[in-house]
Design a protein around this motif. Structure first.
Motif, mmCIF file in Angstrom:
data_model
loop_
_atom_site.group_PDB
_atom_site.id
_atom_site.type_symbol
_atom_site.label_atom_id
_atom_site.label_comp_id
_atom_site.label_asym_id
_atom_site.label_seq_id
_atom_site.Cartn_x
_atom_site.Cartn_y
_atom_site.Cartn_z
ATOM 1 N N ASN A 8 0.743 -1.334 0.146
ATOM 2 C CA ASN A 8 0.207 0.623 0.149
ATOM 3 C C ASN A 8 0.991 1.247 0.074
ATOM 4 O O ASN A 8 0.093 1.877 -0.366
ATOM 5 C CB ASN A 8 -1.022 0.068 1.013
ATOM 6 C CG ASN A 8 -0.520 -0.246 2.601
ATOM 7 O OD1 ASN A 8 0.751 0.262 2.444
ATOM 8 N ND2 ASN A 8 -1.537 -0.360 3.174
ATOM 9 N N GLN A 12 -0.418 3.149 -2.878
ATOM 10 C CA GLN A 12 -1.210 5.219 -2.757
ATOM 11 C C GLN A 12 -0.739 5.755 -3.023
ATOM 12 O O GLN A 12 -0.577 7.068 -3.724
ATOM 13 C CB GLN A 12 -1.397 5.065 -0.738
ATOM 14 C CG GLN A 12 -2.160 4.055 -0.759
ATOM 15 C CD GLN A 12 -2.708 4.419 1.078
ATOM 16 O OE1 GLN A 12 -2.914 5.011 1.745
ATOM 17 N NE2 GLN A 12 -3.574 3.401 1.223
ATOM 18 N N THR A 120 4.495 0.887 6.781
ATOM 19 C CA THR A 120 3.133 0.636 5.996
ATOM 20 C C THR A 120 1.750 1.985 6.363
ATOM 21 O O THR A 120 1.745 2.190 6.963
ATOM 22 C CB THR A 120 1.796 -0.586 6.693
ATOM 23 O OG1 THR A 120 0.505 -1.506 6.133
ATOM 24 C CG2 THR A 120 1.049 -0.683 8.186
ATOM 25 N N GLU A 122 -1.344 0.969 6.500
ATOM 26 C CA GLU A 122 -2.004 0.908 8.173
ATOM 27 C C GLU A 122 -2.446 0.597 9.210
ATOM 28 O O GLU A 122 -1.160 1.374 10.151
ATOM 29 C CB GLU A 122 -2.176 -0.938 7.632
ATOM 30 C CG GLU A 122 -2.593 -1.706 6.435
ATOM 31 C CD GLU A 122 -2.607 -2.934 6.834
ATOM 32 O OE1 GLU A 122 -2.725 -3.709 7.791
ATOM 33 O OE2 GLU A 122 -3.037 -4.083 5.464
#
Length: 172
Positions: A8, A12, A120, A122
């Motif tokens: 990601n 992203q 990350t 997340e």
């Protein structure tokens, strides 16, 4: 300190923050820090990026040599530890099965094996339906951070990049 990047971070960056054409300094920074041994990702993340079949896939194939670490027997030893942690938690069986099959599982095992900091987007979550990378890191006593924390920690400003002036001249 070495950093291990989640898929990601790349996806992203391309889609939201540091487009390949908009902010080349980010992508140059990744390559430069990979060459100096500070930034890596893993082969399973490369597989996720390749599935996108877009300009990020092209960038990875053209510039990512050495960036994506191979999963080998040293990682397998840590995979058991990650698996034991996941199955010892209160996650639903489907969440555990999914986690054990995706790049996140291997990313955490690589981080354990190499002493890397996981990077990350997340964030930890209190859910039994999905195992998030930060929850696994917390459970396994691994350090994790966002890409912004990584860049700030390296004191990196993302200006135009080395080839910006040449790119501007070629477009005029």
């Amino acid at each position: 300190m070495t950093y291990l990047l989640d898929a990601n971070v790349f996806i992203q960056a391309k889609n939201l923050h540091y487009g390949l054409d908009f902010c080349p300094a980010f992508w140059e920074w990744l390559i430069d820090n990979n060459v100096s041994g500070r930034v890596f990702s893993i082969d399973k993340v490369a597989d996720e990026i390749a599935a996108g079949a877009d300009e990020l896939t092209d960038w990875m194939r053209n510039s990512g040599n050495g960036l994506f670490l191979k999963t080998d027997t040293a990682i397998a030893a840590q995979s058991g530890r990650v698996s034991a942690w996941a199955t010892g938690q209160q996650y639903e069986p489907a969440a555990i099965n999914t986690f054990l099959q995706v790049a996140d599982f291997y990313l955490v095992a690589h981080a354990l094996a190499g002493g890397h900091v996981v990077v990350t987007h997340e964030v930890p979550a209190n859910s039994t339906k999905r195992i998030k990378i930060p929850n696994a890191c917390i459970g396994l006593d691994l350090r994790f951070m966002t890409p912004y924390e990584m860049l700030r920690g390296r004191r990196r400003s993302l200006f135009w990049g080395r080839n910006h002036e040449a790119n501007l001249r070629s477009r005029l």
